[in-house]
Design a protein around this motif. Structure first.
Motif, short mmCIF file in Angstrom:
data_model
loop_
_atom_site.label_atom_id
_atom_site.label_comp_id
_atom_site.label_asym_id
_atom_site.label_seq_id
_atom_site.Cartn_x
_atom_site.Cartn_y
_atom_site.Cartn_z
N GLU A 5 24.56 29.03 -113.95
CA GLU A 5 24.95 30.54 -114.72
C GLU A 5 24.25 30.81 -115.60
O GLU A 5 23.77 32.00 -115.86
CB GLU A 5 26.51 30.43 -114.95
N GLN B 204 12.60 31.73 -109.63
CA GLN B 204 13.94 31.01 -109.33
C GLN B 204 13.83 29.40 -109.30
O GLN B 204 14.56 28.86 -109.79
CB GLN B 204 14.58 31.54 -108.16
N GLY C 225 21.00 31.94 -114.19
CA GLY C 225 21.26 33.21 -113.69
C GLY C 225 21.07 32.69 -111.76
O GLY C 225 20.69 33.38 -111.06
N ARG D 5 13.35 28.28 -112.89
CA ARG D 5 14.67 28.31 -113.63
C ARG D 5 15.53 27.27 -113.06
O ARG D 5 16.31 26.61 -113.91
CB ARG D 5 15.29 29.75 -113.27
#
Lengths: 633, 282
Positions: B189, B208, B192, B211
């Protein structure tokens, strides 16, 4: 330390790296171990089937057959002592016959006597005892009577150290010249001197097959469950080979390429119906045979001279009896003068005095099939069938045996004895009684045979006082079977080590390559907190999974191959087993699927091979500097 | 190896009148003609190396201290001196960028600070504890509990879902599955990616994935996040997002961040820049 589940999660990802290599490794190693699994299952299955079949035959028993030396020793046919004695008997016989003929007032031509020796090429050293001469036969019989062959007492003596449990003896039946089969209940009056008359000795059952009177302990496994024989029928019980039974039942032999299904059906048919089959034979003594032959030749001569007025028929003419009767040859015409009849009577007296049979004797004899034995081995010894038959085939193969106990119950046993076991057996001195000794274990039988059998010498003799017999395993060869089991066990251990070795090399390559490919990942894991033991655990689980797959593939492929092998060969193997082992259970099947706990040993070996293959690459890997591996990337 | 963006930047800058001058060219040559590194060096020189730009942080205790660090290693028969007498102090919650040209020793410094490698000489102290005396097992525990690593090439396990990838550091630290699941959810979370937990890395974009790699580094709640060129393999938009992510992490979790980068823009967003040249802090 990383948990087992987490290590497994990470290890599973390794299996997905370089899938082709993993698949090839699992397949190649799996197939290697599968070969072991298949061999184990097939061998165990085969062995169990052999054992099962053995129980029907003689295979589960440990019997040694003791054959004494040929009674006359080596070079007996050139024995000077025998030839001298035969000559002496010959001379005495001629002298006696001359005197008797003179006394009776009948002519005697001594040149009609068969000489005791022959010398085919005139070379002195090539003089041999003549087997056809009564004088030679008598000399031989005298010698045998004076030098009896070793028998059961000797066998008991030499086998005592091996703790025998039973002894048996068989009595050989010589070939009876006057015994001929009555095909379809009818006697054939073919002329032996004229092949065109249909005479064919190879069709003569009794000329082609040696008989034996055998103890029940040896014949019992081969008895049919259903037979029409009873002691009241006075028929002689016989056990015959499959091929003979086939012929007697009027069945055509199956073509060589017949399917296993057809062969099995034939065997089952034999077992079902052979007990209803009888062989009817006509026994004639030498005089009766002579009268029949005279009748045949006289009839042929008369037919040949039909219309020849100069031809004068014989004074005494014999006719042929009803072919279904096995009766004596009837006298059709007797125009002899009183003087001729008197002379003939004197000749009969003369013949009787010198031991010749003078009255015709004939009798129909019925043989009832009470058992079946395997056919004589006919497969080449280098074929699978030949090897099987050689290993486990029964020693009774091809034998026509009369069960002694059943025979003894016959009302006419004395009469049959006089026909089948004549005191004057002609030249049958080679047929010694065979002796058998049974042991409780293969080791005892093997030990007895190995240490007590005589060794053949160049002069054709073998026996010594300490070793009076030539010994061999008898029945289905349980001893060989046990040896085979030991040999397979040794072979399996060696093959297992080789396979494990190859698998270790293959798997070391794969694990090593996988670890090399994963160096960067290992370095990353170290960077994010993995200890060396975590890395080793992960690769350990990976190797376990890999080798577990190898073991799984080995089990699946191995069992599948064994199953396919069984599916493909069980029928043929059953046929061979039925033919080789004999035994009365025709429903029994020979299968190659046998569970063995050793297949888990193979699976364990596959896993162990994997773990061994892991050690070196993993130790090398966890010792590496992770920074170097990251930098190299 | 320069990224496409960097090559474009260099080409553009080389066409400017300023760079046409010989003095500037001579200056740039010291930095392998990389204007970004050169500017980083100028900026670093302009900043006090001994203390944070954010003065609030100077009051925080020193979490990471390197003193007289030297590192040499052999490449074939040659000995390469990667670091020479490097000393620095990083305060708790500080965001520090280490810049320098290729081969300047910045990655080596980061690996020494993270306990992945041992210095040839000098000491590293983390939370007052020296790494020099630690055994292999203790160093592994230190890396697991105190340090989070982020790499230029992400290094996610391609056959594990994002969920499992985030859990990997927790697997090595012996965290319970339930705790790992909750932490993974929280981190996803935070970066993201909450709706991507069941996806495989190949189903995610480059940004992504990075991340996700940052989230993985935070699994064991490390005090220090060491990031080695985390934007080096990303376009500028994603690179900016990653730096923003570090800022957010620093704010949200109070994590000390040490960023090794070529990226001038990224370095500029740090509290402080430490420039290295030929293994020496400049």
């Amino acid at each position: 330390m990383i948990g087992l589940v987490d290590a497994t999660v990470l290890a599973v990802t390794k299996l997905r790296i370089r899938r082709i290599r993993t698949i090839v490794t699992v397949a190649v190693s799996g197939i290697l171990f599968a070969a072991l699994v298949a061999a184990l299952v097939v061998f165990q299955g085969g062995l169990r089937s052999v054992t099962k079949f053995n129980k029907n035959g003689l295979g589960s028993r440990y019997i040694a057959q003791a054959t004494p030396d040929f009674p006359l020793g080596g070079n007996w046919f050139q024995s000077k002592a025998l030839m001298d004695r035969a000559q002496e008997i010959y001379d005495q016989t001629v002298s006696d016959k001359k005197a008797a003929a003179k006394s009776l007032g009948i002519p005697y031509d001594s040149t009609t006597e068969v000489a005791p020796t022959v010398n085919p090429d005139g070379v002195a050293t090539h003089t041999y005892l003549s087997l056809a001469a009564p004088s030679a036969q008598k000399a031989v019989q005298e010698y045998i009577a004076a030098h009896p062959s070793p028998g059961l007492p000797d066998l008991r003596r030499v086998s005592t150290p091996y703790h025998p449990i039973d002894f048996y003896a068989t009595t050989p039946v010589p070939i009876i010249n006057g015994l001929t089969p009555m095909d379809n209940g009818v006697e054939s009056f073919a002329d032996p001197s004229n092949p065109a008359s249909g005479f064919n000795i190879s069709n003569d059952f009794f000329q082609q097959n040696p008989f034996s009177l055998m103890p029940t302990q040896l014949t019992k496994p081969f008895m049919l469950s259903h037979t029409k024989w009873s002691s009241k029928s006075d028929a002689i019980p016989i056990m015959v080979p499959y091929a003979t039974a086939t012929k007697l039942m009027g069945l055509s032999p199956l073509p060589a390429g017949s399917s296993a299904t057809k062969k099995l059906a034939r065997i089952q048919e034999l077992y079902a119906k052979a007990g209803d089959v009888s062989l009817i034979a006509c026994y004639r003594n030498a005089v009766s045979v002579d009268q029949i032959q005279t009748a045949i030749s006289t009839a042929a001569e008369i037919a040949k001279n039909k219309g020849n007025k100069a031809y004068q028929k014989p004074e005494l003419i014999y006719g042929l009896p009803d072919p279904a009767s096995c009766g004596a040859a009837p006298i059709v015409s007797d125009k002899r003068t009183k003087q001729e009849i008197s002379l003939a009577d004197k000749q009969r007296t003369f013949d009787a005095e010198f031991g010749a049979t003078i009255d015709p004797d004939q009798q129909k004899i019925v043989f009832d099939i009470v058992g079946l034995v395997p056919d004589q081995q006919n497969a080449p010894s280098n074929t699978a069938s030949g090897i099987l038959q050689g290993l486990v085939g029964s020693s009774l193969a091809g034998t026509i045996a009369i069960p002694q106990a059943m025979y003894n119950q016959l009302p006419s046993v004395a009469r049959y004895d006089s026909i089948l076991l004549p005191k004057q057996q002609g030249f049958s001195f080679g047929l010694s009684a065979m002796n058998y000794v049974e042991f409780s274990s293969a080791d005892a039988a093997r030990g007895f045979i190995t240490h007590t059998s005589c060794t053949a010498r160049s002069n054709g003799t073998c026996a010594t006082p300490a070793k009076p017999f030539q010994l061999a395993a008898f029945g289905s060869d349980s001893i060989a079977l046990q040896d085979l089991q030991h040999k397979f066990s040794t072979f399996f251990k060696i093959a297992g080590l080789v396979v494990v070795g190859i698998a270790i090399v293959i798997m070391t390559g794969t694990v090593g390559r996988m670890l090399a490919d994963s160096r960067r990942e290992t370095a990353v894991f170290r960077a994010i907190g993995a200890k060396r033991i975590d890395i080793a655990s992960t690769y350990g689980i990976y190797t376990l999974l890999l080798s577990g797959m190898v073991a799984g593939v080995a089990l699946v492929i191995g069992l599948l191959v064994a199953w396919l092998f069984d599916e493909h060969f069980w029928k043929m193997a059953t046929v061979h087993a039925q033919l080789a082992f004999g035994g009365a259970n025709s429903q029994q099947q020979f299968h190659f699927l046998g569970y063995s706990t050793q297949i888990w040993l193979v699976a364990g070996a596959a896993v162990a091979a994997g773990l061994v293959s892991m050690i070196l690459p993993v130790v090398r890997n966890i010792r590496r500097n992770p920074i170097k591996d990251m930098r190299d990337e | 190896m320069y990224t496409k963006r960097k090559r474009e930047n260099i080409n553009t800058m080389h066409k400017t009148p300023l760079v046409q001058s010989e003095a500037v060219r001579a200056f740039l040559r010291q930095f392998n003609n990389d204007p970004e590194v050169a500017i980083g060096a100028i900026r670093a020189a302009a900043l006090p190396a001994s203390g944070p730009k954010n003065t609030k942080l100077s009051n925080k205790p020193v979490i990471l201290q390197a003193k007289d660090l030297a590192k040499s290693y052999k490449v074939g028969r040659q000995t390469v001196q990667a670091l020479t007498n490097v000393s620095l102090e990083i305060h708790e919650g500080e965001f520090v960028a280490i810049t320098g040209s290729s081969g300047s020793g910045k990655s080596t410094l980061l690996q020494l600070l993270g306990g992945l490698d041992k210095p040839s000489s000098g000491t590293i102290t983390v939370n007052g504890q020296s790494l020099s005396g630690m055994k292999d097992r203790q160093l592994a525990r230190f890396r697991s509990e105190t340090i989070g690593f982020v790499f230029q090439f992400f290094y996610l396990q391609p056959f594990l879902s994002l969920q499992r990838n985030l859990e990997v550091p927790g697997m090595f630290s012996g965290a319970k599955r339930s705790e790992r699941l909750a932490r993974a959810q929280e981190l996803a979370e935070a970066v993201g990616l909450a709706d991507r937990l069941s996806h495989l890395p190949k189903e995610l974009s480059g940004g992504q994935i990075q991340r996700a790699a940052i989230a993985r580094a935070l699994m064991n709640k490390p005090q220090i996040l060491l990031a080695d060129e985390p934007t080096g393999n990303l376009d500028s938009k994603n690179g900016d997002a990653i730096i923003a992510m570090f800022e957010k992490i620093r704010t949200q979790f109070g994590t000390t961040i040490v960023l090794v980068t070529h990226d001038f823009d990224a370095a500029q967003r740090a509290d402080r820049v430490i420039a290295l040249k030929d293994g020496v802090v400049v």
